[in-house]
Design a protein around this motif. Structure first.
Motif, short mmCIF file in Angstrom:
data_model
loop_
_atom_site.label_atom_id
_atom_site.label_comp_id
_atom_site.label_asym_id
_atom_site.label_seq_id
_atom_site.Cartn_x
_atom_site.Cartn_y
_atom_site.Cartn_z
N ARG A 1 -0.43 -1.74 12.01
CA ARG A 1 -1.18 -0.37 12.15
C ARG A 1 -0.08 0.72 12.63
O ARG A 1 -0.33 1.91 12.32
N LEU A 2 1.18 0.04 13.06
CA LEU A 2 2.36 1.00 13.28
C LEU A 2 2.98 1.32 11.90
O LEU A 2 3.12 2.68 11.67
N ALA A 3 2.65 0.44 11.31
CA ALA A 3 3.28 0.69 9.54
C ALA A 3 2.45 1.72 9.04
O ALA A 3 2.80 2.68 8.24
N LEU A 4 1.03 1.57 9.00
CA LEU A 4 0.05 2.58 8.57
C LEU A 4 0.33 4.03 9.38
O LEU A 4 0.31 4.96 8.34
N PHE B 1 0.30 3.15 0.54
CA PHE B 1 -0.46 2.83 1.66
C PHE B 1 -1.65 1.92 1.44
O PHE B 1 -1.74 0.91 2.39
N ALA B 2 -2.28 1.60 0.21
CA ALA B 2 -3.15 0.69 0.19
C ALA B 2 -2.49 -0.61 0.14
O ALA B 2 -3.25 -1.75 0.49
N ALA B 3 -1.36 -0.64 -0.06
CA ALA B 3 -0.78 -2.13 -0.16
C ALA B 3 -0.40 -2.55 1.43
O ALA B 3 -0.60 -3.67 1.90
N LEU B 4 -0.15 -1.67 2.20
CA LEU B 4 0.17 -1.80 3.69
C LEU B 4 -1.22 -2.11 4.30
O LEU B 4 -1.51 -2.98 5.08
N TRP B 5 -2.41 -1.40 4.02
CA TRP B 5 -3.64 -1.54 4.33
C TRP B 5 -4.32 -3.19 4.00
O TRP B 5 -4.58 -3.93 4.86
N GLU B 6 -3.70 -3.69 2.80
CA GLU B 6 -4.12 -4.99 2.43
C GLU B 6 -3.25 -6.12 3.25
O GLU B 6 -3.81 -6.98 3.66
N GLN B 7 -2.14 -5.84 3.59
CA GLN B 7 -1.45 -6.68 4.48
C GLN B 7 -2.22 -6.72 5.97
O GLN B 7 -2.27 -7.48 6.73
N ALA B 8 -2.59 -5.37 6.34
CA ALA B 8 -3.25 -5.55 7.66
C ALA B 8 -4.71 -6.10 7.65
O ALA B 8 -4.88 -6.85 8.62
N LEU B 9 -5.47 -5.98 6.65
CA LEU B 9 -6.73 -6.79 6.47
C LEU B 9 -6.31 -8.22 6.43
O LEU B 9 -7.40 -8.94 6.82
N SER C 1 -6.39 3.99 11.65
CA SER C 1 -4.95 4.70 11.10
C SER C 1 -5.60 5.11 9.65
O SER C 1 -5.12 6.28 9.13
N ALA C 2 -6.16 4.02 9.23
CA ALA C 2 -6.70 4.29 7.55
C ALA C 2 -7.65 5.55 7.57
O ALA C 2 -7.38 6.47 6.54
N LEU C 3 -8.43 5.68 8.57
CA LEU C 3 -9.33 6.94 8.39
C LEU C 3 -8.61 8.34 8.58
O LEU C 3 -8.84 9.13 7.85
#
Length: 337
Positions: A145-148, A161-169, A181-183
């Motif tokens: 979340r910090l990374a996002l 950003f999408a790659a970071l989002w995948e890591q979060a998921l 954060s994505a919103l």
């Protein structure tokens, strides 16, 4: 309200205060950003220079995979360290590889970077701190979340950003902080539009459990549209705002009344309900809030958030009992200035 009073828990008047007929606590009994029963002792100890209770609390959230609680506590501990960080400095010096100390330190650095006039430069400087927090706790979604948040501030391209989002998921498919954060990244204020944000929030809520905080994500999308001036062509119709509020009302009903944990959800809900002039529903949420005001969303336009919360309560009182829940005009603008 005094810091010590908030840290030690709820209001304790010397004699029982008169309860207004509408069931709301008196103005002088309302607390701003009061911690829950787990965080309060950690903040009291930190005020005395002792990091051990905070370390134990954060270790427990990591061990039990309480990711939403961990995220919220990291933000609150970092906010406390913003003006008095000796306890955090001592914690990190004593345990330099502690994933919990690294997380809180990275959260504090992120906040300071965001508030710096040299934001872009400061954000680039703290990237290794966020990476270190992520590497220290590989299962933890909170560093992601910090990374996002970091990526939003550094104008990271969509595909990164999408790659970071995948890591979060991969770490938590339903972590509220990462979704929020994505919103924000997808909002009209940043790199998307109101419609894009609503589409994302509504789909996320559809996929989440009924008791998940993600059910409040459409409400945050509604708030973003209501508080952002301008004529974005991708603004969503008002029925979607009402649907977001209705979803949040159902989520609020799953939590106990006068509880600090859902207080921010309910404060946000009151803000949106007043904007929609749904007075009866707003009063219901104010009763559930009890004495627990939160800085968000009342601090959004500057000024004293507690005063703005109390002003909002007075506005609801003026609109009732004549208002039947919607459609009663007060002749004042919203959001408040």
């Amino acid at each position: 309200m005094s810091l010590l009073r908030a840290l030690l828990g709820g209001p304790r008047p010397l004699r029982p205060a008169a309860q207004p007929a509408d069931g709301l606590p008196p103005d002088d009994a309302v607390l701003l950003d009061a911690p829950d029963h787990r965080l309060g002792p950690a903040l009291v100890a930190a005020a005395l220079g002792d990091h051990v209770p905070a370390a134990r609390l954060m270790a427990e959230t990591r061990r039990c995979a309480e990711w939403d609680e961990r995220d919220r506590y990291a933000v609150r501990l970092a906010a406390f360290a913003y003006s008095r960080d000796a306890w955090l400095t001592g914690w990190l010096a004593e345990a330099p590889g502690d994933p919990d100390a690294l997380l809180v330190t990275a959260q504090l650095a992120l906040r300071r970077a965001w508030e710096s006039p040299a934001r872009a430069e400061r954000l680039h400087e703290i990237e290794p701190m966020i990476r270190a927090a992520a590497e220290a706790a590989p299962r933890d979604p909170v560093p992601w979340r910090l990374a996002l948040d970091h990526a939003r501030g550094t104008r990271t391209p969509h595909h990164v950003f999408a790659a970071l989002w995948e890591q979060a998921l991969r770490r938590s498919a339903h972590h509220f902080g990462c979704h929020l954060s994505a919103l924000e990244y997808l909002s009209a204020r940043w790199y998307g539009s109101h419609r894009t944000g609503f589409d994302f929030a509504e789909q996320a809520a559809l996929d989440a459990r009924p008791d998940s905080l993600i059910q409040a994500l459409p409400l945050r999308a509604a708030l973003a549209q209501m508080t952002m001036p301008g004529g974005d062509s991708a603004r969503v119709p008002e029925d979607r705002i009402d649907a977001a509020a209705d979803l949040a009302i159902r989520l609020s009903a799953r939590h106990a009344a006068a509880d600090p944990w859902p207080a921010e959800l309910r404060n946000t809900l009151v803000y949106v309900l007043i904007g929609r002039e749904r007075w009866a529903a707003a009063l219901d949420q104010l009763r559930l809030i009890g004495p627990y005001a939160t800085s968000f969303p009342w601090a959004g336009a500057g000024g004293d958030p507690l005063s703005r919360f109390l002003d909002a309560r007075r506005r609801v009182r003026r609109a009732l009992p004549g208002a039947a829940g919607r459609g009663v005009r007060t002749g004042r603008t919203w959001p408040p200035g």
